[in-house]
Write an enzyme that holds these catalytic residues in place. Sequence first.
Site, PDB file in Angstrom:
ATOM      1  N   ASP A  11       0.361  18.467  19.121  1.00  0.00           N
ATOM      2  CA  ASP A  11       1.029  19.454  19.973  1.00  0.00           C
ATOM      3  C   ASP A  11       1.922  20.410  19.190  1.00  0.00           C
ATOM      4  O   ASP A  11       2.980  20.847  19.680  1.00  0.00           O
ATOM      5  CB  ASP A  11       1.852  18.748  21.066  1.00  0.00           C
ATOM      6  CG  ASP A  11       0.974  18.268  22.220  1.00  0.00           C
ATOM      7  OD1 ASP A  11      -0.232  18.591  22.216  1.00  0.00           O
ATOM      8  OD2 ASP A  11       1.494  17.564  23.104  1.00  0.00           O
ATOM      9  N   ASP A  28      17.199   9.951  -8.001  1.00  0.00           N
ATOM     10  CA  ASP A  28      18.638  10.187  -7.851  1.00  0.00           C
ATOM     11  C   ASP A  28      19.126  10.056  -6.415  1.00  0.00           C
ATOM     12  O   ASP A  28      20.211  10.561  -6.071  1.00  0.00           O
ATOM     13  CB  ASP A  28      19.022  11.566  -8.391  1.00  0.00           C
ATOM     14  CG  ASP A  28      18.945  11.639  -9.917  1.00  0.00           C
ATOM     15  OD1 ASP A  28      18.813  10.571 -10.547  1.00  0.00           O
ATOM     16  OD2 ASP A  28      19.001  12.752 -10.458  1.00  0.00           O
ATOM     17  N   HIS A  88       0.820  -1.215   0.000  1.00  0.00           N
ATOM     18  CA  HIS A  88       0.000   0.000   0.000  1.00  0.00           C
ATOM     19  C   HIS A  88       0.856   1.267   0.000  1.00  0.00           C
ATOM     20  O   HIS A  88       0.335   2.382   0.071  1.00  0.00           O
ATOM     21  CB  HIS A  88      -0.926  -0.031   1.230  1.00  0.00           C
ATOM     22  CG  HIS A  88      -2.054   0.932   1.180  1.00  0.00           C
ATOM     23  ND1 HIS A  88      -2.234   1.924   2.118  1.00  0.00           N
ATOM     24  CD2 HIS A  88      -3.082   1.074   0.306  1.00  0.00           C
ATOM     25  CE1 HIS A  88      -3.327   2.621   1.843  1.00  0.00           C
ATOM     26  NE2 HIS A  88      -3.855   2.133   0.749  1.00  0.00           N
ATOM     27  N   HIS A 144      -9.237  11.065   1.608  1.00  0.00           N
ATOM     28  CA  HIS A 144      -8.355   9.903   1.507  1.00  0.00           C
ATOM     29  C   HIS A 144      -7.025  10.123   2.219  1.00  0.00           C
ATOM     30  O   HIS A 144      -6.179   9.230   2.250  1.00  0.00           O
ATOM     31  CB  HIS A 144      -8.105   9.595   0.022  1.00  0.00           C
ATOM     32  CG  HIS A 144      -7.470   8.269  -0.237  1.00  0.00           C
ATOM     33  ND1 HIS A 144      -6.152   8.138  -0.620  1.00  0.00           N
ATOM     34  CD2 HIS A 144      -7.974   7.012  -0.193  1.00  0.00           C
ATOM     35  CE1 HIS A 144      -5.864   6.856  -0.801  1.00  0.00           C
ATOM     36  NE2 HIS A 144      -6.950   6.155  -0.551  1.00  0.00           N
ATOM     37  N   LYS A 151      -3.992  10.599   5.021  1.00  0.00           N
ATOM     38  CA  LYS A 151      -3.591   9.886   6.237  1.00  0.00           C
ATOM     39  C   LYS A 151      -2.529  10.740   6.924  1.00  0.00           C
ATOM     40  O   LYS A 151      -1.319  10.599   6.681  1.00  0.00           O
ATOM     41  CB  LYS A 151      -3.008   8.511   5.913  1.00  0.00           C
ATOM     42  CG  LYS A 151      -3.913   7.618   5.032  1.00  0.00           C
ATOM     43  CD  LYS A 151      -3.531   7.706   3.582  1.00  0.00           C
ATOM     44  CE  LYS A 151      -4.162   6.648   2.699  1.00  0.00           C
ATOM     45  NZ  LYS A 151      -5.585   6.509   2.755  1.00  0.00           N
ATOM     46  N   LYS A 199       3.288   4.372  -1.185  1.00  0.00           N
ATOM     47  CA  LYS A 199       3.409   5.283  -2.325  1.00  0.00           C
ATOM     48  C   LYS A 199       4.747   6.016  -2.158  1.00  0.00           C
ATOM     49  O   LYS A 199       4.842   6.985  -1.388  1.00  0.00           O
ATOM     50  CB  LYS A 199       2.272   6.302  -2.386  1.00  0.00           C
ATOM     51  CG  LYS A 199       0.894   5.696  -2.683  1.00  0.00           C
ATOM     52  CD  LYS A 199       0.162   5.293  -1.436  1.00  0.00           C
ATOM     53  CE  LYS A 199      -1.232   4.752  -1.756  1.00  0.00           C
ATOM     54  NZ  LYS A 199      -1.877   4.168  -0.573  1.00  0.00           N
TER      55      LYS A 199
END
Length: 399
Positions: free
Chosen positions: A324, A136, A129, A317, A319, A131
């Site tokens: 603080d 380089d 899952h 979508h 996450k 991404k």
Amino acid sequence: MAALAGCGTVPAADEPRAGPPGSPLVPGNRVELLVDGPATHKAMKAAIAAARDHVNLETYILEEGGVADEFARLLEKKAAEGVKVSVLYDAVGSLGTPREYFERLEKAGIQTCAFNPVRKMSKMNNRDHRKILVVDGRVAFTGGINVSEAYTRNSRTERRRTDSEDKKAKEGWRDTQVRVEGPVVAQFQRTFLDSWLLQDCGAAAEARYFPRLGPRGGSRARLVKADPQQGESEMYGELLSAIGKAKQRVWLNFGYFVPDPATMRTLTDAARRGVDVRLVLPGFSDFWAPVYAGRSRYRELLAAGVHIYEWHDALMHAKTAVIDSRWSSVGSTNLDWRSLVHNYEADLVVDDARFAQDMEKRFRLDLEAATAIDPKTWRDRGAGSKVKEWVARQWQYML
């Protein structure tokens, strides 16, 4: 309905487990917040266009269409220039993409590899899952954004549309990514190469994967991972620890929210000790069950003083977390069983007040576009919603 009872029972050995971070917090990084698909894809393509040595792309969804075609043309161009290009895609997340697309890349000299092919039934439930893009060995990206048609428009444009939720679930998703420069990029690179080797994708192309990396900014950061083979999620431990230590605020965006008991205790304990705990969650999704499984927990959270908001104008979508005004995270991990137990995930944890300010500013904008859940109104919701919540909760372990 009785026949479904127990479907959500979780084997004790498969409850989420916190793993210690495999990488240290390293200073000297520049972290840039990217919002939604168009801005993120533009930044990713700019980084690829500037590549001189190699491009490593790891994604859950590589979906055939206009977005993927643009990436393919750019990757083909870089391969023709002698840049080493490797693409690792999840076999289930990219199941709908024709084999011809990958053959096109391979003919251009690009290495491609499917993560946990469907023929390996023993690993069917363990998906990549992540991404991740590394260029380089100096620039890296991570977050929740795939190479997909869902990101052709930004969420602000989508919010002005009057389309049905079914149509909004296909385009204009609200999501978050980060662009990173500095010493922490080496952790992204090692994660990609480990995934490549894990899948027996063949030898990695010869390239300068680990150039010397000097300071590029003022952020301390580390990449945390989830690995179902080890049965541990580093992000789970990092997030719950940060919430447990919070003194002022815990602001969270999660595209899928199906919390386990430890997460529920941590959130409610924080709210009861006076921490401002706010959750921005999807009001609809590309699959109904996680939304209703999460809603089955609202009553307990609201009673403890947690503030809950839902997005209905575009599909949420992202996450992300900011705690603080110092601790932040952006990545692929959802607060659900699938991310914490079954999937390979990657998230960037950032210790930096300046970056946290950017995160808080974005969170406030998300709040303005969200609908607050009123505790009394929630108690009086209809029986149909309660039934859906109960049914979805029985399947929480698979969500």
